[in-house]
Each structure stands twice: as structure tokens, then as C-alpha cells.
Design an enzyme around this catalytic site. Structure first.
Site, PDB file in Angstrom:
ATOM      1  N   ASP A 223       0.872  -1.170   0.000  1.00 38.56           N
ATOM      2  CA  ASP A 223       0.000   0.000   0.000  1.00 38.56           C
ATOM      3  C   ASP A 223       0.912   1.225   0.000  1.00 38.56           C
ATOM      4  OD1 ASP A 223      -2.079   1.743   0.006  1.00 38.56           O
ATOM      5  OD2 ASP A 223      -3.169   0.814   1.662  1.00 38.56           O
ATOM      6  N   TRP A 224       0.337   2.379  -0.276  1.00 40.15           N
ATOM      7  CA  TRP A 224       1.151   3.586  -0.521  1.00 40.15           C
ATOM      8  C   TRP A 224       1.916   3.996   0.746  1.00 40.15           C
ATOM      9  CZ3 TRP A 224      -0.236   1.443  -4.468  1.00 40.15           C
ATOM     10  CH2 TRP A 224      -0.168   2.006  -5.742  1.00 40.15           C
TER      11      TRP A 224
END
Ligand code: BGC
Length: 811
Positions: A223-224
Site C-alpha cells: 500500500d502507498w
């Protein structure tokens, strides 16, 4: 092209370059060997395209996850996946960061709106079709967030403690089916830790379960900013660190190979996985310049309108719906003239257009017989200030030096992502002066609300009104990188123009590089607004009352504090009902709310966030042009305290000292309410039709490798309509705690008046098994199992027992 040969033709450096993003939304090209850029886009209710989460080119806004969940219609999910694939293409991307399949554990999770359901069977079935719809058009799905990401509280660090049986039976299930049945091409790990290890560096999770047990051959991305290390993530099987530019890889990874912490064969495997994804999506040899465009198609408009109605759940109807097109209609409520089309966070996009409920009703009935009152507000933050703003950027954090770049905003809300200020400033090292004007509509006290990921303050005509600079502290905005809203007040005159000046300076980030601010100005509503709504209601023949929440509440980055209707909405509902009992409530939320007025209202329609056609889809259902096709994908409890996560022990929810314990195990949602003997307000699977159905003739037969279930469905009413037949299974002699009933299959059936159909469904042996942690297999215990046919988890029409032999099934 032979991918093995291609990866071997690359240098180690080139292979490493494919293991992290170049910028927020792409991987770097490797032109020396003819490799193009792979581009990704959020997801999941459309394709936003590159750039910031805010603004950007317009895109089609589809219904959010819970609305698709409520459709119980895999074929519809497939059509939506397929249409979103067109959108991804229009945004020049190859990979959709979707679907989101975390499970509704707590009713307060800010991101439930984005997820399909509280039930793994329903979630998995919809995810499979959605993924197949995307991938049939060579757009990769990225199923997310793997795993244990059921809350937004301290989301980047929280440790979810979940036992393996619960993981396998509940939280892993959609991921497992996506791999085994839909052949998904990409998986995104979650932010959280799972049983003490970040999922992005969880070798058991990625290498053993995902790739080993299930045979996943695609790409795993973080995920970012959810990757926190170099060797541990690479060795755990996390192929790609996102976003770029890299934090943990690049030279650090080359060094780790040099020291032997990471084997070069592991890097090669990661690069190979990236190349495979590129080939699957056609990105591999595509060296063309990337182009984004707007593609507002009539067929997407039509699909969104019908999908919105297909997800709307008629919770209650004492004969008032569908409405007749006669008489005077009062259209009331804070959501009546605002289109609540989506939730907040990374799934948000700039819609092509949005139809408010008011516009939907005017389009159908004309304006003459409609009257309107807002009654009260339901904002979480002060209303966003709209208008032109000029941003002057400085390459310093104190406005010193020259203005290096200027750009315009269409409202007082920005999230700057790299390249910031056309690349003229660096992340974490800039300041911005933002100037515009505000012309109030009313005279009197105004509330000025400001929050920011970074320091900010606002002056109105030179006077400092709200200060989110001095004493800034972390709050529940901008993915927990922003402060809570700081509100100041100022007295303003209607029709006079005021200068607005916001000063913003970046600050070191906590977990994710985020630079953002939002300014709202509102004239507080009060008793007079409720009185006016009551008058409007009293003068009409019927009332449609639009209440609920918005993407400010139902949002990534923060959970709800409770599930009461925000603001004075309950008061408004009671006052309007007292003035005119012929009132239909249209609820727009991303999950359940407490309804103290439920017994007094003749009809309640749950409309969720249905995408850009919002008002049209609602009007279609209210006036009977469309069937309310939805059934609840989440139990609606009477009170939040009935929910399995509500506990004296804060470690169960919202978490304590960085840990959240999933103590309820497999007993989530309806499984919990049944075990605890608590009747929900509206049960999982519940939803009314405008016609009536009979389910009959349930037959259950054990076959060598399956159990065949057959039954008949008849439309006994005088309109065409749909119902959802639900099959629940229970182990009557289990040696381990198992729910009384678990959903194992369902079928949405559409029938004309008087029409009947026979349905046949084969349950697999896995549908009867539990996960045996000791033997690491799925186990069926010999004995009697119930097979129930129902129209909700509590409305069971028929039940038949079937005897099964003991058996084990591999993972
Ligand atoms: C979200 C992801 C999303 C990513 C990129 C994260 O904050 O959790 O779901 O895809 O951002 O926007």
C-alpha cells in the site's frame, strides 16, 4: 516474448528499478530493453487517473463497494468491472487498484463503504466477477488490502491480532477465491501489522499462503508508503514498493544484494513478476507517450443508474412506496440538494457530473409541486469554500525567496503530490500562499474551519481567524497525516466580498508524505431551519426526507466515533414525522445508523453512495420505475453497542497500545448477533421488494463431491421484481465453535408477476468444512449439517438436514 530471457537480459540495476515506483502512479520504463511504463490508478468506484486525489480529469463515478455488495449480483459486478476497465484505459493506465475486499468487522470502520460486505461468501463472489470483468479487458485488478485491515485507527502501524482459523475462514476468503477462481493478477498488502509483522514483510502471508497454498503467480505491491524496510519486504515476497520515488529500494536494495541480505534470484523473481503483469496488461512493449482523456459514455451512465437502483435496500415499507406521481411533495433534508455519490479518501475522483436527489425528482415531476427545506446540516467539517484560488509556491518553508510557481485551484482544498509545483519544489520543503475571495450569502456569524497535513492559517480581510499552524497536532484527517479541523468565527455581511488568504507550509511527514489543506466557511444552521422544514412538510401531501452522512464521515483515514446520525438529523426526522406522517426516509450512509424513529416512519430506503447518477437512481426506485434491488450486505444493529467489536476492552476495538484483537473470531456480523441472542434492527440479507415472492420445495441431496440444493421461486405479486434466495449451512455436531448458519450460496432471481423458476445450486465440500489449524487443512466432521433456504440471515423459509462423512481437504 520469452519473459525469462527478457529478465536475464536486464542488469541487476534494471531489475531493481522495476521493484519500486517511479512516481505515485507508475513504474519506470526500461527503454534499453524495450519495456514500457506500467501505470496504476485508484479504484475501486471508477478510475481517477494520475495526479492528485483531488481535481484531475473527470471520470465516471460508479456505486461504492457496499452498494455493489447490496446488489448481491455477481453479473452486475462483472459489468461494473468491465466498464471500469474502459475507464482505466481512458486514463492511460493498465492496473486498477481495486477491488477492496476487507470485511465489515466494526460498524464504525471508516472504509466499510468501500468494501462489499460483512460476509466472506458474498464478498468473494462479487470480487471474482468484478475482477473477471476488469481482466477480460486486459486491465489488471489489484485486490486489496491483504490482510487484517478492518479499521482506519492508527492504520499505518496497528497490529491486528487474528487467529489463523478466523483468517482462513473469514478475512482471507475473498483473496483466496480471487487467486484460485478469478486468477487475479495483482495483490496489495495492507498498512497494518498482522500478528506482529507488517503485512508488507510477512513471508508467511505472501510466500506461504498467497503464493504457496493458493498458487498466486502475479505481482504483490505495498500500500502507498506501506513498505518499511528493504531486505525484509523483498525477502517476504513483496515485489513492488509503492509509491515512487523509492524510499526502501533502489541503491539500498543493490547494497542488500551486495551484502547477501537479498539473493539476486529474489530480485530476478520480483522483476519477472512485474514483467508478467506488464505482458498481461499489454504494457510491456508499449513505449508510447501516456495520454489521459475524458470518456463520458452513455452506456456507462445507463449502467451506473441501474446499478445504483440494484443496490438500494428497501428496509421498511408500509405501503407508501412506490410513490404515485400526484400531490405536493416536500423534499427535505441535508442530503436533498447535495449529491452524496462516493466516500472519502483514495477512492474519490472527479465525477463527470453528479445528479442530486432534488434534480432527480425535478427531472421526473417538474418543479411545480415540489418544495424544499434543508432543515439542518450533516457536515463533519465546515462547507468547503468554492471559487478560484491562486497558489503561489516558494521553495522554502517560510515564504522566503521568489515565487517559483503559481497555479489555480477551483476550491479551497488541495493535496499536492509529486511533482509538486511542476517540480519546482521538493516534498517537505515548500510553502504556499493561497489567495481568493468569499462573498457570503447571509449576514452574521460564520464558522471558518481549517485543517491541513502541514502547517496552515487563514486570514479573512487580513484578520487571522483560524490557526492550524501554532500547536499543530496530528488528528483524523488526510489519512491521519492532518490535524483535526480548527474552527474560528467571524461576523460577515451578505453580498460583501472578503479577501481570503491561507498560508501553508510543509512539515516532516509522520508515515506518508502528504501535503494538503482544506478550508470551509459556513453559516451555522439553527432552530429556525428545523421550523421551516416542519412548515414545508406540513403543507405537502407527502415528504421525502434525505438524511445520512457523506464522504466526510465515511472515509478512508478515520473511523466513526459512533453510528448516530450526525448533527441534528434525528431531531429533524422526528419533527418532520410529527408534522407529516406520510414521510419516506432516504438514507445515504456507508453503513448502519441507529434509528430511534424507526417505528414511526412508514418507509425507509437505504441508498448508500450510488455514484454520479445518484438522484436519478433514487427517483427511479421511489417512483417504481426500478425495483429496490438491494439486500443488506451488513447487519444493521439497533445500537452500536450490539456490534461484536463494541467492548469494555478497548483492545478489541478501537485498539490499545498499537494492538487490536479480533476476539470474536469467526463470529462476526450475523454470526455474532445470532450467537449473542441479539435481534438486529434489520438483518443481513434483508430487503423488501415491490412485489412478493414465495420460496418452496427445498431439496438437498448429497452427491460424491458436492451437495445439490434445489428449490423453486415464484413471484406471487402483481409486478415484476427481484429477490435474493440465500443458502446457509450449519454444522449440527461440530467439535469446534461454529456459527449456527453461514452463507454459502445465493441467487438473485428476477421474475415477472406469476412467474416461477427452479433453482439448482451445487455446494462444494469446502462449504461444510472448518479450517483445522493443527492439521493445516479444511476438515469436515462426520454428522448432520443443516442447509437452510432464506431471504435473510433470520428469515429462514425451509431447512433440511444432510449427513456427511468425515473428510479433509487441502489448503
Ligand atoms: C489506500 C489504497 C490506495 C492507495 C493509493 C492508500 O492510502 O489505502 O487503497 O490504493 O492509497 O491511492
Amino acid at each position: 516474448m520469452d519473459l525469462e530471457a527478457l529478465v536475464d537480459a536486464m542488469t541487476l540495476q534494471e531489475q531493481v528499478s522495476l521493484l519500486s515506483g517511479e512516481d505515485s502512479w507508475s513504474l519506470p520504463a526500461v527503454s534499453r530493453v524495450g519495456i514500457g511504463k506500467l501505470r496504476v490508478t485508484d479504484g475501486p468506484n471508477g478510475a481517477r487517473g494520475g495526479g492528485s486525489l483531488i481535481g484531475g480529469l473527470s471520470a465516471a463515478a460508479f456505486p461504492v463497494g457496499i452498494c455493489i455488495g447490496a446488489s448481491w449480483d455477481p453479473q452486475l459486478a462483472r459489468e461494473i468491472g468491465s466498464a471500469i476497465a474502459d475507464e482505466v484505459v481512458s486514463k492511460g493506465a493498465h492496473v486498477a487498484l481495486a477491488p477492496t475486499v476487507n470485511i465489515h468487522r466494526s460498524v464504525t470502520n471508516g472504509r466499510n463503504f468501500e468494501c462489499f460486505a460483512e460476509d466472506p461468501e458474498l464478498t468473494a463472489a462479487l470480487a471474482i466477477s468484478y475482477i473477471e470483468g476488469l481482466q477480460a479487458k486486459r486491465i489488471a485488478a489489484t485486490i486489496k488490502h491483504f490482510a487484517g485491515n478492518e479499521s482506519e485507527i492508527e492504520r499505518t502501524t496497528m497490529n491486528s491480532r487474528v487467529d489463523e482459523r478466523t483468517l482462513r475462514e473469514v478475512y482471507f476468503r475473498p483473496f483466496e477465491d480471487a487467486v484460485k477462481k478469478a486468477g487475479v493478477w495483482a495483490v496489495m498488502t495492507s498498512y497494518n501489522q498482522l500478528n506482529g509483522t507488517y503485512t508488507s514483510e510477512h513471508s508467511w502471508l505472501i510466500n506461504e499462503v498467497l503464493r504457496g497454498d493458493w498458487g498466486f503467480d502475479g505481482l504483490v505491491m505495498s500500500d502507498w508508503s506501506g513498505s518499511h524496510s528493504t531486505a525484509p519486504t523483498v525477502n517476504a515476497g513483496l515485489d513492488l514498493e509503492m509509491p515512487g520515488p523509492t524510499r526502501d529500494r533502489g541503491q539500498k536494495l543493490l547494497d542488500a544484494v551486495e551484502t547477501g541480505e537479498v539473493a539476486s534470484s529474489t530480485v530476478r523473481q520480483g522483476a519477472l513478476n512485474a514483467l508478467r503483469l506488464m505482458r498481461r496488461t499489454g504494457a510491456l512493449g508499449n513505449l508510447q507517450h501516456h495520454q489521459e482523456r475524458v470518456d463520458d459514455r452513455p452506456e456507462h451512465r445507463a449502467l451506473i443508474r441501474c446499478a445504483g437502483a440494484a443496490g438500494m435496500v428497501l428496509l421498511k415499507n408500509e405501503g407508501i412506496l412506490p410513490l404515485q406521481a400526484d400531490g405536493r411533495v416536500a423534499v427535505i433534508g441535508p442530503n436533498a440538494r447535495t449529491a452524496r455519490i462516493m466516500g472519502g479518501g483514495s477512492s474519490q475522483l472527479n465525477p463527470h457530473y453528479q445528479v442530486t436527489p432534488w434534480e432527480g425528482l425535478v427531472g421526473r415531476l417538474g418543479e411545480d409541486d415540489l418544495s424544499y427545506a434543508a432543515g439542518c446540516s450533516n457536515h463533519r467539517w465546515e462547507p468547503l469554500l468554492e471559487g478560484e484560488f491562486t497558489c503561489d509556491f516558494f521553495a522554502s518553508t517560510d515564504f522566503s525567496g521568489p515565487v517559483v510557481h503559481s497555479e489555480q485551484l477551483q476550491n479551497a482544498n488541495a493535496m499536492w503530490m509529486t511533482p509538486i509545483a511542476a517540480g519546482k519544489v521538493r516534498q517537505g520543503h515548500f510553502s504556499v500562499r493561497i489567495r481568493g475571495t468569499f462573498v457570503p450569502k447571509e449576514t452574521g456569524l460564520h464558522r471558518v474551519g481549517l485543517f491541513s497535513a502541514g502547517y496552515s492559517r487563514v486570514k479573512v480581510d487580513g484578520q487571522l481567524v483560524a490557526n492550524a499552524w501554532d500547536g499543530w497536532s496530528r488528528g483524523r484527517t488526510f489519512f491521519e497525516e492532518g490535524c483535526d479541523e480548527v474552527v474560528g468565527t467571524v461576523t460577515l455581511n451578505a453580498a460583501q466580498s472578503y479577501e481570503i488568504e491561507i498560508e501553508f507550509a510543509s512539515k516532516p511527514f509522520i508515515d506518508m508524505e502528504t501535503h494538503a489543506f482544506r478550508l470551509g466557511i459556513g453559516h451555522p444552521m439553527g432552530d429556525a431551519d428545523i421550523v421551516q422544514a416542519v412548515e414545508v412538510a406540513a403543507q405537502a401531501d407527502k415528504v421525502v426526507l434525505f438524511v445520512g452522512r457523506s464522504g466526510e464521515w465515511d472515509t478512508e483515514g478515520s473511523d466513526l466515533e459512533d453510528i448516530a446520525l450526525p448533527g441534528r438529523q434525528n431531531e429533524l426526522v422526528s419533527a418532520v414525522l410529527a408534522a407529516n406522517p406520510r414521510t419516506v426516509i432516504v438514507l445515504q450512509t456507508g453503513g448502519p445508523i441507529e434509528m430511534p424513529w424507526v417505528d414511526d416512519v412508514p418507509a425507509i430506503l437505504q441508498a448508500w453512495y450510488p455514484g454520479q447518477e445518484c438522484g436519478n437512481a433514487i427517483a427511479d426506485v421511489l417512483y417504481g420505475d426500478a425495483e429496490p434491488g438491494g439486500r443488506l450486505p451488513q447487519s444493521f444493529p439497533r445500537q452500536w453497542c450490539n456490534n461484536p467489536t463494541y467492548s469494555e476492552d478497548s483492545e478489541i476495538y478501537p485498539g490499545r497500545d498499537g494492538h487490536v484483537r479480533y476476539d470474536e473470531g469467526v463470529f462476526i456480523g450475523y454470526r455474532h448477533y445470532e450467537r449473542a441472542g441479539i435481534a438486529p434492527l434489520f438483518a443481513f440479507g434483508h430487503g423488501l421488494s415491490y412485489t412478493s415472492f414465495a420460496l418452496s420445495d427445498l431439496l438437498v441431496a448429497s452427491r460424491p463431491d458436492s451437495v445439490r440444493v434445489a428449490f423453486a421461486v415464484s413471484n406471487t405479486g402483481d409486478r415484476s421484481g427481484s429477490t435474493v434466495a440465500q443458502i446457509y449451512v450449519g454444522d449440527k455436531e461440530a467439535s469446534v465453535p461454529r456459527p449456527l448458519r453461514e452463507l454459502k450460496a445465493f441467487r438473485k432471481v428476477v421474475l415477472e408477476p406469476g412467474e416461477s423458476t427452479d433453482v439448482q445450486i451445487d455446494l462444494s465440500m469446502r462449504d461444510f468444512a472448518f479450517y483445522d489449524v493443527v492439521s493445516r487443512c479444511w476438515r469436515i466432521e462426520a454428522g448432520a449439517f443443516s442447509v437452510s433456504l432464506g431471504i435473510s440471515a433470520v428469515d429462514i423459509v425451509a431447512e433440511v438436514d444432510v449427513q456427511l462423512e468425515a473428510a479433509t481437504l487441502s489448503v
